[in-house]
Design an enzyme around this catalytic site. Structure first.
Site, PDB file in Angstrom:
ATOM      1  N   GLY A   1       0.838  -1.192   0.000  1.00 48.58           N
ATOM      2  CA  GLY A   1       0.000   0.000   0.000  1.00 48.58           C
ATOM      3  C   GLY A   1       0.864   1.229   0.000  1.00 48.58           C
ATOM      4  O   GLY A   1       2.095   1.165  -0.015  1.00 48.58           O
TER       5      GLY A   1
ATOM      6  N   MET B   1       1.500   3.215   2.279  1.00 49.44           N
ATOM      7  CA  MET B   1       2.300   3.390   3.483  1.00 49.44           C
ATOM      8  C   MET B   1       3.302   2.258   3.676  1.00 49.44           C
ATOM      9  O   MET B   1       3.878   2.109   4.734  1.00 49.44           O
ATOM     10  CB  MET B   1       1.387   3.501   4.702  1.00 49.44           C
TER      11      MET B   1
ATOM     12  N   ASP C   1      -8.576   6.507   7.291  1.00 52.70           N
ATOM     13  CA  ASP C   1      -8.704   5.578   6.159  1.00 52.70           C
ATOM     14  C   ASP C   1      -9.544   4.371   6.565  1.00 52.70           C
ATOM     15  O   ASP C   1      -9.211   3.229   6.233  1.00 52.70           O
ATOM     16  CB  ASP C   1      -7.319   5.134   5.669  1.00 52.70           C
TER      17      ASP C   1
END
Length: 821
Positions: free
Chosen positions: A21, A23, A134
């Site tokens: 992802g 991050m 998120d």
């Protein structure tokens, strides 16, 4: 980042990749000290290399690690080994929630179990001053033992834990950069999408989206693209869950609707309240006091089918070496015969133009020139465009772009029909009479559905007052449309009135895209600057002309790029907050190969002027050059929504289809562009190139012989002759091309050789193009004319040399901007 399976970080042995992802990458790892399995997240290199970001992240991670809650995945540690930063977390065996929601929605008991657990987890995080940012089903795990776990606080943002109400609500602290949009679009709150500061109530909106999806099996805000979804979130009210599934408790519908309020102040004010409301409702249902009983399974009755939104045309922009700088890509009003499969949306034809309008939407039609001198048309057109640009700077307004609004000139259509085709609720029209230093501007604001004049005004002033008049007209429009401004009203950029008249004429001449037009336009820009050397738009106009002249082969790459850079630097030295200047410099940088600097400048340009369609289009072309098509589509679809009629967009749609291998659709788009602008250069050449890729060499030659641009005809002919088996003609045409354009056309000559199956010569000319800093390299990613040499071992080193290897492109950091409604 390369796959780390089998390696060791600290005392953790990485055994499997669990996911990737924004991050970082997440691995299953074995803690050799404590003899247990953990989840290990490797942070992105860019974050680890940025001390400020890393310090902020570690500060926030410590707070996240302090969370000890049964429904939150526990963060164990933040560690480093050999320069690699990583987190270790609780490993949850189970399945992500997004993979478990059926099309008809979950049974009511499951909606309660999951909703209560997630709300409880958010309440605990909010009490600690943490906003998730998120929240979505993909970040909720259902463990094999039945536990519900919220994970991935990687986007979490600290907030002031000081209660804002009796429910322990929190206030956001400015730890992350204001204006940055982070999250997943379908679950983002309106304030998050706008790049505004967020607090705990943003999570409550995301929770409402998730509850809606759990109950119905579909999200409340739908769309074919992120732009469509964003628009839906900002403007639409979804049908209540109980309207779709009448067997659900009415109070569940009220809870979900309350979470989905657009205004944070009108939402449920704490996650704890959501949890308590769901708990109380579950008790009512289980006791039989509610209108539904658990014996009536919600999973039995599927939600009725809904009509999906009409597909919008797929849009993206891909350039063609040293061809044309793009603004956007799509054809809405002119028929482009699509050959999509059933799974792909078809282009929209005139009969299918959407009639849906938004209250805060407007088109500015070209003002009529009432002067006796018809040569003054440029002035009335310029006034119209300046008003349009001024209104477009109001984020709360949807303003149809110039190309679309001006396309109806002389067609005899009534205002309601024009508004219907443009999808706007209001139209601003008027007239301009200029005589010497005297000016009369009349403007009328019309309600499109009934033709009612909402406001009309005539201004008899001196030319010196032209900017004040523009401000007054824009202010009246905003007032009449009852637009609530979120910031200061935009003001027209002022200059000497004579310089302004020269400027408007220069813009018009530059649009002719011809050698003489560019020369006359440049001369007028220099006259503007002789009067007002600090008028930044004039410097930018010179840069725009230079870039286009380079793309049309009228300037060498070196000279064109040099002028672009000089003009951008001049504009920015005058006004460091001039968004188009950053975009222009970004074009220079990415064309010149400095992708990191280009990314920074485009981010700056978009932050300063997110409504400028040219800036957005230029940024999208930069993103395509990185291979980031999804992000490019977000920008382009926004541009298309504002500017659905544009010959350049048709041309670039053709390029996009060609490079995607959808050759028939590409040819349709090119031919539609030609039907609107028969004298437009490069288009016949692109049709010819597309036919070559299809295997129709005879058709390609016919098209190339009609091409009006000498250089593009000369580039295409050697390939067409080669495909026809006419080697001598191909050699002669290639020799002529090399004799005239050996330096400025090295990149193009290289792909001619590649098409002719001569890899050695192709790489020889690619090396020359590198030496010449050929602008064509800006668009090498995806160019199908190189496909015969892409398996050659020299290909990847070449891409690496010019900074275009996959690993190099992956390192370029670019944050997508928040787009207006």
């Amino acid at each position: 980042m390369s796959n780390l399976i089998g390696t060791t970080l600290g005392h953790y042995r990485l055994t499997a990749l669990l996911g990737r992802g924004g991050m970082g990458e997440v691995y299953r790892a074995r803690d050799t000290r404590l003899d247990r399995d953990v989840a290990l997240k490797v942070l992105p290199t860019a974050m680890a290399a940025d001390p400020a970001r890393l310090e902020r992240f570690e500060r926030e991670a410590k707070t996240v690690a302090s969370l000890n809650h049964p429904h939150i995945v526990h963060l164990y540690s933040v560690e480093e080994d050999a320069g690699v930063r990583f987190l270790t977390m609780e490993l949850v065996e189970g399945q992500a929630l997004d993979a478990m929601i059926p099309a008809s929605g979950l049974p009511l008991t499951k909606v309660f179990d999951i909703g209560i657990a997630v709300a409880d987890a958010l309440a605990a995080a909010h009490d600690k001053g943490i906003v998730h940012r998120d929240l979505k089903p993909a970040n909720v795990m259902l463990a094999t033992d039945g536990r519900v776990k919220v994970l991935d606080f990687g986007l979490a943002k600290l907030s002031d834990p000081t209660p804002a109400s009796d429910h322990g609500a929190t206030r956001a602290l400015p730890i992350t950069t204001e204006g940055t949009v982070m999250g997943t679009v379908p679950y983002m709150s309106p304030e998050q999408l706008r790049g505004q500061p967020v607090d705990y109530r943003s999570d409550i909106f995301s929770l409402g989206v998730m509850l809606y999806e759990l109950a119905l099996g579909r999200r409340p805000f739908a769309g074919a693209t992120n732009a469509d979804i964003t628009s839906s979130i900002l403007t639409s009210t979804p049908p209540p869950v109980t309207q779709v599934r009448p067997e659900l408790p009415h109070h569940l519908g009220r809870i979900v609707a309350h979470c989905l309020e657009k205004d944070p102040d009108h939402r449920v004010q704490s996650a704890r309240d959501v949890r308590n409301e769901l708990r109380a409702l579950r008790k009512e249902v289980e006791s039989g006091d509610s209108e539904i009983h658990t014996g009536h399974s919600a999973a039995v009755a599927p939600a009725p089918a809904s009509t999906p939104p009409a597909p919008r045309p797929r849009t993206l922009w891909i350039g063609i070496g040293a061809a044309v700088v793009a603004v956007a890509a799509a054809a809405i009003f002119f028929a482009v015969r699509g050959r999509e499969t059933a799974a792909k949306p078809s282009p929209v034809t005139p009969s299918a133009v959407a009639t849906t309008t938004e209250d805060h939407s407007i088109a500015v039609l070209p003002f009529v020139n009432m002067s006796s001198d018809k040569e003054q048309d440029y002035f009335s057109d310029g006034i119209s465009e300046e008003l349009l640009n001024l209104l477009a700077k109001v984020p709360e307004l949807k303003v149809a772009a110039r190309t679309s609004s001006f396309s109806f000139r002389g067609k005899g259509l009534e205002v309601p029909e024009i508004a219907r085709q443009l999808g706007v609720a209001h139209v601003l029209e008027g007239s301009v009479r200029k005589s010497g230093n005297e000016i009369r501007i009349t403007a009328q604001l019309i309600h499109a559905s009934d033709g009612f004049h909402m406001w009309s005004q005539t201004y008899d002033r001196k030319l010196d007052d032209v900017f004040k008049i523009q401000d007054e007209i824009a202010g009246e429009v905003v007032k009449e449309l009852k637009v609530t401004l979120l910031g200061a009203a935009p003001k027209a950029r002022t200059t000497d009135p004579q310089a302004y008249a020269f400027y408007l004429r220069a813009v018009q001449l530059g649009r002719l895209a011809a050698r003489d037009g560019f020369a006359q336009s440049d001369a007028l820009y220099h006259q503007v600057l002789a009067i007002d050397p600090r008028y930044a738009p004039a410097w930018d106009g010179l840069g725009r002309n230079a870039y286009n002249e380079m793309n049309f082969g009228l300037l060498s790459s070196a000279e064109g790029l040099g002028r672009v850079r000089e003009s951008a630097e001049k504009a920015l030295s005058i006004d460091p907050k001039y968004g188009p200047g950053y975009a222009r410099r970004g074009l220079f940088e990415y064309t010149n190969g400095d992708l990191a600097a280009a990314a920074e400048d485009f981010e700056h340009a978009l932050a300063l002027d997110p409504t400028d369609l040219t800036v957005l289009g230029s940024a999208s072309s930069f993103l395509v050059s990185l291979g980031r098509l999804d992000d490019a589509r977000v920008l382009l679809e926004f541009v298309v929504h504002r500017d659905p009629v544009n010959v350049t967009t048709l041309f670039n749609l053709g390029n996009a289809q060609r490079l995607s291998g959808r050759y028939d659709d590409a040819i349709d788009a090119y031919r539609t562009a030609l039907s609107l602008s028969p004298d437009r250069g490069i288009v016949h050449a692109q049709i010819g190139t597309t036919l070559l890729l299809k295997g129709d060499a005879a058709g390609a030659l016919t098209e190339l012989k009609q091409e009006k641009s000498e250089v593009w005809q000369m580039i295409g002919l050697p390939m067409a002759y080669y495909a026809l088996g006419r080697k001598a003609d191909s050699d002669a045409a290639l020799a002529a091309l090399m004799e005239k354009y050996a330096k400025d056309g090295a990149y193009n000559i290289a792909y001619v050789y590649a098409f002719r199956s001569d890899p050695d010569k192709a790489f020889e000319w690619l090396d020359k193009a590198v030496e010449n800093h050929d602008a064509g390299f800006s668009q090498i990613i995806g160019e199908r004319l190189f496909q015969k040499i892409e398996s050659d071992p020299r290909w990847l080193p070449l891409l690496r040399k010019i900074g275009k290897a996959p690993g190099q492109l992956a390192k370029i950091q670019f944050k997508m901007p928040p787009l207006p409604q």
